[in-house]
Scaffold this motif. Sequence first.
Motif, mmCIF file in Angstrom:
data_model
loop_
_atom_site.group_PDB
_atom_site.id
_atom_site.type_symbol
_atom_site.label_atom_id
_atom_site.label_comp_id
_atom_site.label_asym_id
_atom_site.label_seq_id
_atom_site.Cartn_x
_atom_site.Cartn_y
_atom_site.Cartn_z
ATOM 1 N N THR A 265 0.827 -1.206 0.000
ATOM 2 C CA THR A 265 0.000 0.000 0.000
ATOM 3 C C THR A 265 0.859 1.253 0.000
ATOM 4 O OG1 THR A 265 -1.725 -1.196 1.213
ATOM 5 C CG2 THR A 265 -1.870 1.204 1.182
ATOM 6 N N GLU A 269 0.636 4.164 -2.865
ATOM 7 C CA GLU A 269 0.341 5.559 -2.541
ATOM 8 C C GLU A 269 1.464 6.484 -3.021
ATOM 9 O OE1 GLU A 269 -2.357 6.826 -1.289
ATOM 10 O OE2 GLU A 269 -3.434 5.067 -0.545
ATOM 11 N N HIS A 273 1.328 9.478 -5.709
ATOM 12 C CA HIS A 273 1.879 10.795 -5.365
ATOM 13 C C HIS A 273 2.777 11.309 -6.486
ATOM 14 C CE1 HIS A 273 4.104 13.861 -3.114
ATOM 15 N NE2 HIS A 273 5.211 13.227 -3.413
ATOM 16 N N SER A 301 -2.137 14.688 -0.732
ATOM 17 C CA SER A 301 -3.004 13.737 -0.037
ATOM 18 C C SER A 301 -2.434 12.326 -0.107
ATOM 19 C CB SER A 301 -4.405 13.778 -0.648
ATOM 20 O OG SER A 301 -5.236 12.794 -0.069
ATOM 21 N N GLU A 302 -1.981 11.925 -1.295
ATOM 22 C CA GLU A 302 -1.426 10.573 -1.443
ATOM 23 C C GLU A 302 -0.149 10.400 -0.618
ATOM 24 O OE1 GLU A 302 -3.109 8.379 -2.720
ATOM 25 O OE2 GLU A 302 -4.456 9.313 -4.164
ATOM 26 N N TYR A 304 0.460 11.903 2.292
ATOM 27 C CA TYR A 304 0.073 11.737 3.689
ATOM 28 C C TYR A 304 -0.551 10.364 3.937
ATOM 29 C CZ TYR A 304 1.169 16.647 4.268
ATOM 30 O OH TYR A 304 1.839 17.843 4.319
ATOM 31 N N HIS A 305 -1.239 9.820 2.932
ATOM 32 C CA HIS A 305 -1.710 8.443 3.064
ATOM 33 C C HIS A 305 -0.525 7.496 3.208
ATOM 34 C CE1 HIS A 305 -5.618 9.518 0.666
ATOM 35 N NE2 HIS A 305 -5.635 9.965 1.904
ATOM 36 N N SER A 308 1.018 7.660 6.612
ATOM 37 C CA SER A 308 0.254 6.954 7.632
ATOM 38 C C SER A 308 0.552 5.461 7.605
ATOM 39 C CB SER A 308 -1.248 7.192 7.420
ATOM 40 O OG SER A 308 -1.592 8.532 7.682
#
Length: 419
Positions: A265, A269, A273, A301-302, A304-305, A308
């Motif tokens: 994942t 992501e 990005h 956004s991608e 920060y995904h 995480s």
Amino acid sequence: MGQGKLILVQQPIVRVAGVRSIGVIGDPGCEGLGTYNMKIYAGALQETARDDLTLVVGDLVPAGTPHHYRTICGMTQVLAEHDVYALRGNHDTGAYGDYFGLRNYALLADPFALVVLDNAERTFEEEGLALLTQVLAMEEVRRAIVAFHIPVPNHFIQNCVSQQEFDRLRQAYGPHREKVAYLLCGHVHSRFVDEVDGIPLICTGGGGAMIEDVSQSIRAWDVEHHVVHFYEEDGALRFRIADLPEGGYRRERDDPLLRQQLEATVQGELLAHFRYLMFADRARRRGMEDVAQLFQALAASEYYHARSFFSVLEQPAPFKDAAKGFLPGETFEYERLYPMLAAYARDHHSPLAEQAYLGAARAEKIHAALLDQELDAEGAQLGPVYVCPICGYVMAGDSIPERCPVCGGPQRQYEAFGG
């Protein structure tokens, strides 16, 4: 592994049998309940499992909505290994009482008492001060920790309650001042130990929020995320501050299938990005600024995904050690790896790959030099840093060339960082 629970306090005085130590976590959620912050909180709960119960000294959530309270409560119920008590912070507004109960209460353990007072609005409530006086007057209470969220006046920070409010607190404990072993607070995203009114004051806010500068003498660079342990030893109530290793929590990492999926994942992501950033560049070169801005936002956004998911897996060394750990990789790339791959590309008549590797090698050499310079200075100001957006070459300082030394890109296109 034991199963803990987040306690809904319903009585002002609670007797807790068999408790000889307390672990304290400060400010886990005031900056948001994202995965990165919650991993620190998970590590803090893991560390305080060494004690008999845990107290969170405020700011469990960024805002007092039911959604945020359900999130932190659910996380705590799964991760805690014993009972967890809460103290209201300035971010813990709204429905706090529905999830955590009374705002002023006392825990009576065999060797000492913990008195929790609400000062989230920068004033101590009368019922809390009356409870403090009542508990300290009890013959069975020999030593007490008095806990609240916002610090009282001290020698380190101005972000505290007024002297008038501190005088009200002093008046409440005054008749039995000798029983107050410690004053305990959170609110400040760092830590310090001080003495006020002849009593040790311990401030801890390192249970999830990003560490911040407190003063010239207490910089974020010098403080790790941490918890505080209070414990009975040789007839005295003592404390110990324990730094949290960033890689200490590893529940998901130890699940082989989940770890594999998380790694995949992260890669997906980051690829999204990168693709969005490249498309933003294409749109901008065509004068489509609105489209470029949209894709830059999607790229962020991608990222920060990815952060995480990666934070769940990451097991970094302490900050200073981790920062220095980047140097060997940068050095290996420019000294050996990229020259070797450039030579392979040249031998196989692949000039674009050769050019990319040679250009990157020159940039990586500068990366290593800048990292070495900055880390030796331990946070000193480096000055402006510029990156050529055509080839990625890095330049630092006030005097930079009109054109990139590697690809010849013009100075007007350089991206500036800092300065």
